[in-house]
Design a protein around this motif. Structure first.
Motif, PDB file in Angstrom:
ATOM      1  N   LYS A  94       0.831  -1.211   0.000  1.00 33.68           N
ATOM      2  CA  LYS A  94       0.000   0.000   0.000  1.00 33.68           C
ATOM      3  C   LYS A  94       0.862   1.257   0.000  1.00 33.68           C
ATOM      4  CE  LYS A  94      -3.848  -2.141   2.529  1.00 33.68           C
ATOM      5  NZ  LYS A  94      -4.494  -2.249   3.868  1.00 33.68           N
ATOM      6  N   HIS A  95       1.936   1.223   0.777  1.00 34.78           N
ATOM      7  CA  HIS A  95       2.836   2.375   0.846  1.00 34.78           C
ATOM      8  C   HIS A  95       3.484   2.621  -0.515  1.00 34.78           C
ATOM      9  CE1 HIS A  95       5.564   5.210   2.927  1.00 34.78           C
ATOM     10  NE2 HIS A  95       6.409   4.841   1.966  1.00 34.78           N
ATOM     11  N   ARG A  96       3.943   1.557  -1.145  1.00 39.54           N
ATOM     12  CA  ARG A  96       4.582   1.716  -2.455  1.00 39.54           C
ATOM     13  C   ARG A  96       3.571   2.207  -3.494  1.00 39.54           C
ATOM     14  NH1 ARG A  96       9.556   2.839  -4.530  1.00 39.54           N
ATOM     15  NH2 ARG A  96       9.774   2.009  -6.638  1.00 39.54           N
ATOM     16  N   GLU A  97       2.380   1.663  -3.465  1.00 41.55           N
ATOM     17  CA  GLU A  97       1.340   2.091  -4.400  1.00 41.55           C
ATOM     18  C   GLU A  97       1.054   3.584  -4.239  1.00 41.55           C
ATOM     19  OE1 GLU A  97      -2.087   1.843  -7.106  1.00 41.55           O
ATOM     20  OE2 GLU A  97      -0.176   0.820  -6.898  1.00 41.55           O
ATOM     21  N   ALA A  98       1.002   4.050  -2.997  1.00 43.33           N
ATOM     22  CA  ALA A  98       0.719   5.460  -2.736  1.00 43.33           C
ATOM     23  C   ALA A  98       1.818   6.372  -3.271  1.00 43.33           C
ATOM     24  CB  ALA A  98       0.540   5.695  -1.238  1.00 43.33           C
ATOM     25  N   GLU A 110      -6.503  -3.575  -8.493  1.00 44.79           N
ATOM     26  CA  GLU A 110      -6.679  -2.132  -8.670  1.00 44.79           C
ATOM     27  C   GLU A 110      -5.360  -1.359  -8.561  1.00 44.79           C
ATOM     28  OE1 GLU A 110      -9.484  -0.971  -9.631  1.00 44.79           O
ATOM     29  OE2 GLU A 110     -10.584  -2.860  -9.378  1.00 44.79           O
ATOM     30  N   TYR A 111      -4.278  -2.053  -8.223  1.00 37.31           N
ATOM     31  CA  TYR A 111      -2.980  -1.373  -8.079  1.00 37.31           C
ATOM     32  C   TYR A 111      -2.477  -0.919  -9.448  1.00 37.31           C
ATOM     33  CZ  TYR A 111      -2.028  -2.380  -3.143  1.00 37.31           C
ATOM     34  OH  TYR A 111      -2.044  -2.410  -1.771  1.00 37.31           O
ATOM     35  N   GLU A 112      -2.054   0.334  -9.522  1.00 41.17           N
ATOM     36  CA  GLU A 112      -1.579   0.883 -10.787  1.00 41.17           C
ATOM     37  C   GLU A 112      -0.066   0.829 -10.929  1.00 41.17           C
ATOM     38  OE1 GLU A 112      -3.190   4.784 -11.180  1.00 41.17           O
ATOM     39  OE2 GLU A 112      -5.278   4.079 -11.333  1.00 41.17           O
ATOM     40  N   THR A 113       0.649   0.649  -9.823  1.00 43.43           N
ATOM     41  CA  THR A 113       2.121   0.674  -9.889  1.00 43.43           C
ATOM     42  C   THR A 113       2.719  -0.697 -10.204  1.00 43.43           C
ATOM     43  OG1 THR A 113       2.308   0.266  -7.508  1.00 43.43           O
ATOM     44  CG2 THR A 113       2.260   2.570  -8.219  1.00 43.43           C
ATOM     45  N   ILE A 114       1.918  -1.760 -10.118  1.00 44.59           N
ATOM     46  CA  ILE A 114       2.450  -3.105 -10.363  1.00 44.59           C
ATOM     47  C   ILE A 114       2.614  -3.325 -11.864  1.00 44.59           C
ATOM     48  CG2 ILE A 114       2.047  -5.593 -10.140  1.00 44.59           C
ATOM     49  CD1 ILE A 114       0.475  -5.007  -7.588  1.00 44.59           C
ATOM     50  N   GLU A 115       3.858  -3.462 -12.287  1.00 46.26           N
ATOM     51  CA  GLU A 115       4.162  -3.648 -13.701  1.00 46.26           C
ATOM     52  C   GLU A 115       4.070  -5.112 -14.115  1.00 46.26           C
ATOM     53  OE1 GLU A 115       7.211   0.134 -14.317  1.00 46.26           O
ATOM     54  OE2 GLU A 115       8.029  -1.890 -14.169  1.00 46.26           O
TER      55      GLU A 115
END
Length: 249
Positions: free
Chosen positions: A157-161, A192-197
């Motif tokens: 969650k922290h990384r996603e933010a 729903e995470y947008e940062t996960i490549e």
């Protein structure tokens, strides 16, 4: 001058890694980890004692020498053990690498989220590869020997933010982590995470058993079997419904 702030306790160094992030990479395996995962293939990195001390200046010089081989995608990955146990010293190391235009990556189990690790990943880590151990508390404790799987998800969650790039890593063990319900649960959680490549799947193997035996430790997954090609393909097919890219290592 050596201080704890500029010294890293290193287990080993790989000059031309190709499985620890994008491109060709210099990979530092740091000494020490608070987990004792049943399938760990580097159990000799778990004990915080041992390893070899390196001044960050020496490590930066190594990276600069290897820079011509990194190309556009490569760089430096810090793995372990658990690298974020040494976050304080990694901050100036990664800062120096960034000044040299070198891509930085952390491979972590997500157990350490404090002032130093947050500064490191927020400011200086171009990529974070997060190891997801299990989707249930019972399964997490069985695999790692520790409780509170939520540490991993709080870290995610922290990384996603932060809006910065993240990859997931997940070990497939038949009947333990490689079941349709667990794979769907992971996909639903992260969809729903947008940062996960991408998510990297690591089929279970027993290549580290001899290291456990050398340490005098009992390897508790001897009865576990390796995945069939069909099982790996099925897992990949499920996860492709949730992630942009699914890679099998």
């Amino acid at each position: 001058m050596k201080t704890k702030d500029n010294i890293l306790n290193v287990h080993s160094i790989e000059s031309f890694g190709t499985h620890d992030g994008p491109g060709v990479r210099m990979v530092l395996f740091l000494q020490g980890c608070k987990l004792k995962c049943l399938y760990c293939h580097n159990p000799d990195t778990i004990d915080t004692a041992g390893g070899k001390e390196y001044h960050i200046d020496e490590l930066v010089k190594m990276a600069i020498k290897l820079k011509p081989y990194f190309g556009k995608k490569g760089g430096v990955t810090v793995s372990g053990g658990e690298p974020l146990l040494q976050s304080k010293a990694l901050i100036p190391f990664f800062k120096r690498l960034k000044e040299e235009g070198i891509h930085t990556n952390i491979d972590t189990n997500g157990r350490v989220l404090n002032h130093f690790s947050e500064e490191l990943i927020d400011k200086y880590a171009d990529l974070v590869m997060l190891d997801v151990k299990h989707m249930t508390e019972e399964g997490y404790e069985y695999i790692t020997g520790q409780r509170n799987k939520e540490t991993t998800f709080n870290f995610a969650k922290h990384r996603e933010a932060s809006g910065k790039a993240m990859w997931l890593r997940y070990v497939l063990i038949p009947g333990i982590t490689n079941t349709p319900n667990l794979l769907h649960a992971m996909g639903e959680y992260f969809k729903e995470y947008e940062t996960i490549e991408k998510i990297e799947l690591q089929p279970y193997h027993k290549l580290g058993i001899h290291k456990w035996e050398a340490l005098g430790w009992e390897y508790q997954l001897k009865e576990a079997r390796e995945n069939t090609k069909e099982e790996i393909d099925a897992a990949k097919e499920i996860l492709q419904n949730y992630f942009k890219e699914v890679k099998v290592n």
